[in-house]
Write a protein that holds these residues in place. Structure first.
Motif, PDB file in Angstrom:
ATOM      1  N   VAL A 199      -4.273 -16.911 -36.420  1.00  0.00           N
ATOM      2  CA  VAL A 199      -3.153 -17.279 -37.293  1.00  0.00           C
ATOM      3  C   VAL A 199      -2.089 -17.944 -36.414  1.00  0.00           C
ATOM      4  O   VAL A 199      -1.711 -17.399 -35.384  1.00  0.00           O
ATOM      5  N   ASP A 200      -1.640 -19.133 -36.785  1.00  0.00           N
ATOM      6  CA  ASP A 200      -0.604 -19.735 -35.943  1.00  0.00           C
ATOM      7  C   ASP A 200       0.708 -19.970 -36.683  1.00  0.00           C
ATOM      8  O   ASP A 200       1.670 -20.437 -36.078  1.00  0.00           O
ATOM      9  N   LYS A 209      -8.193  -7.538 -39.253  1.00  0.00           N
ATOM     10  CA  LYS A 209      -7.486  -8.814 -39.229  1.00  0.00           C
ATOM     11  C   LYS A 209      -7.762  -9.432 -40.595  1.00  0.00           C
ATOM     12  O   LYS A 209      -8.742 -10.124 -40.818  1.00  0.00           O
ATOM     13  N   LYS A 210      -6.864  -9.134 -41.531  1.00  0.00           N
ATOM     14  CA  LYS A 210      -7.165  -9.342 -42.944  1.00  0.00           C
ATOM     15  C   LYS A 210      -7.451 -10.791 -43.317  1.00  0.00           C
ATOM     16  O   LYS A 210      -8.297 -11.058 -44.156  1.00  0.00           O
ATOM     17  N   GLU A 211      -6.714 -11.732 -42.710  1.00  0.00           N
ATOM     18  CA  GLU A 211      -6.908 -13.109 -43.158  1.00  0.00           C
ATOM     19  C   GLU A 211      -8.283 -13.628 -42.783  1.00  0.00           C
ATOM     20  O   GLU A 211      -8.912 -14.360 -43.542  1.00  0.00           O
ATOM     21  N   LYS A 212      -8.777 -13.249 -41.613  1.00  0.00           N
ATOM     22  CA  LYS A 212     -10.132 -13.651 -41.215  1.00  0.00           C
ATOM     23  C   LYS A 212     -11.158 -13.063 -42.190  1.00  0.00           C
ATOM     24  O   LYS A 212     -12.150 -13.715 -42.534  1.00  0.00           O
ATOM     25  N   GLN A 213     -10.921 -11.831 -42.656  1.00  0.00           N
ATOM     26  CA  GLN A 213     -11.832 -11.236 -43.630  1.00  0.00           C
ATOM     27  C   GLN A 213     -11.824 -12.031 -44.933  1.00  0.00           C
ATOM     28  O   GLN A 213     -12.872 -12.278 -45.526  1.00  0.00           O
ATOM     29  N   VAL A 214     -10.629 -12.407 -45.397  1.00  0.00           N
ATOM     30  CA  VAL A 214     -10.515 -13.189 -46.628  1.00  0.00           C
ATOM     31  C   VAL A 214     -11.294 -14.494 -46.480  1.00  0.00           C
ATOM     32  O   VAL A 214     -12.045 -14.895 -47.380  1.00  0.00           O
TER      33      VAL A 214
END
Length: 303
Positions: A44-45, A250-255
């Motif tokens: 995430v950046d 790491k929730k966003e990677k899961q999404v």
């Protein structure tokens, strides 16, 4: 393709949980720094911190000023819209929001008006007529600031889209975040050319949700965590598509993995790059990479 880069369009850093407060009691010290460290390490950046009231928007701006990769929204959530009238002077309250948004724009931190919209699942917080009145009013904030909108639609698609239609020329674009609606709701939103749909764990709970997400074109999608809410749980239909294992989520990677899995997308780099460009197109237009855009358009068409 470059390493996966992600922009999380919704993190609720103003929530007490990030300060270690649960049900009114202090359980641990603030862990925002730790959460951010995990996010940056996961690819995430940029993160957009959500504002849901005047005071929360002030806090979101203060948090965003602590790191060059943090940005925020200014607005009033549908369940909080009574604050306009409870302030004693709705016009003054509106002007305070406008002044805060302009201050944040000057600082390079405020990138959207919101979180605003309609939530008919939680009418005990705010009646529908009050929600509709101040949802419509906040389009004036977007018009005055030339900012996109960060939107919330829950069990209110008909009224939401009717208000959107009336105000379509007042905002540059936006995203309906944390989408949990039906295929019909999805298609109504997609009928607005400048509207994107935000997907998180709440969007991926049941098999029916996955069917709806499959129908969202990748070029009209963004991803988010809505942290500390909307995680992907072991009981959710989407969990079967999660491939990565981490000591902490790491929730966003899961999404990203769940959406790719349910849509049958094998080129995860292309997918993440498309989502990244979508997000820049709305919230960070000055960072759009024209060369990457052209490359992605060609590659998406060939798939």
């Amino acid at each position: 393709m470059a390493p996966i880069r992600m922009i999380d369009i919704a993190v609720n850093f103003t929530d007490g949980m990030f300060k270690g407060i649960y049900n009114g009691k202090q359980h641990h010290v603030s862990d925002i720094a730790t959460v951010l460290s995990r996010a940056w390490n996961a690819g995430v950046d940029r993160i957009i911190v959500t504002g849901g009231s005047l005071e929360e928007s002030k806090e979101a701006l203060a948090i965003a000023e602590t790191d060059g990769r943090l940005f925020c929204t200014v607005g009033v959530h549908p369940t909080r819209c009574k604050e306009f009238e409870e302030s004693g002077d709705p016009k003054k309250h509106f002007q305070a929001l406008l002044a805060l948004a302009k201050e944040g724009i000057q600082k390079g931190k405020v990138v959207a008006i919101g979180e605003c919209g309609l939530d008919y699942d939680r009418l005990h917080f705010c009646p529908p007529e009050v929600q509709k009145k101040y949802f419509e009013k906040q389009f004036e904030l977007a018009y005055a600031t030339k900012l996109p909108m960060f939107l919330h639609m829950r069990a209110a698609a008909e009224d939401f889209c009717e208000i959107m239609e009336r105000n379509i020329n007042k905002f540059t674009g936006g995203v309906s975040h944390s989408f949990t609606g039906s295929a019909e709701d999805r298609d109504k939103l997609l009928s607005f050319h400048n509207m994107y749909i935000g997907v998180n764990g709440c969007s991926l709970k049941m098999a029916e949700n996955l069917d709806v997400v499959r129908g969202i074109p990748v070029e009209r999608m963004m991803i988010e965590t809505d942290s500390p809410y909307c995680e992907i749980k072991s009981t959710h239909a989407g969990i079967n598509f999660v491939k990565s294992l981490w000591p902490s989520k790491k929730k966003e990677k899961q999404v990203l993995e769940v959406i790719a899995g349910c849509k049958g997308i094998t080129d995860i780099d292309l997918f993440s790059a498309t989502l990244y460009q979508n997000t820049c197109r709305v919230f960070f237009p000055h960072d759009l990479d024209a060369a990457a855009d052209a490359l992605l358009a060609g590659r998406n068409e060939s798939q």
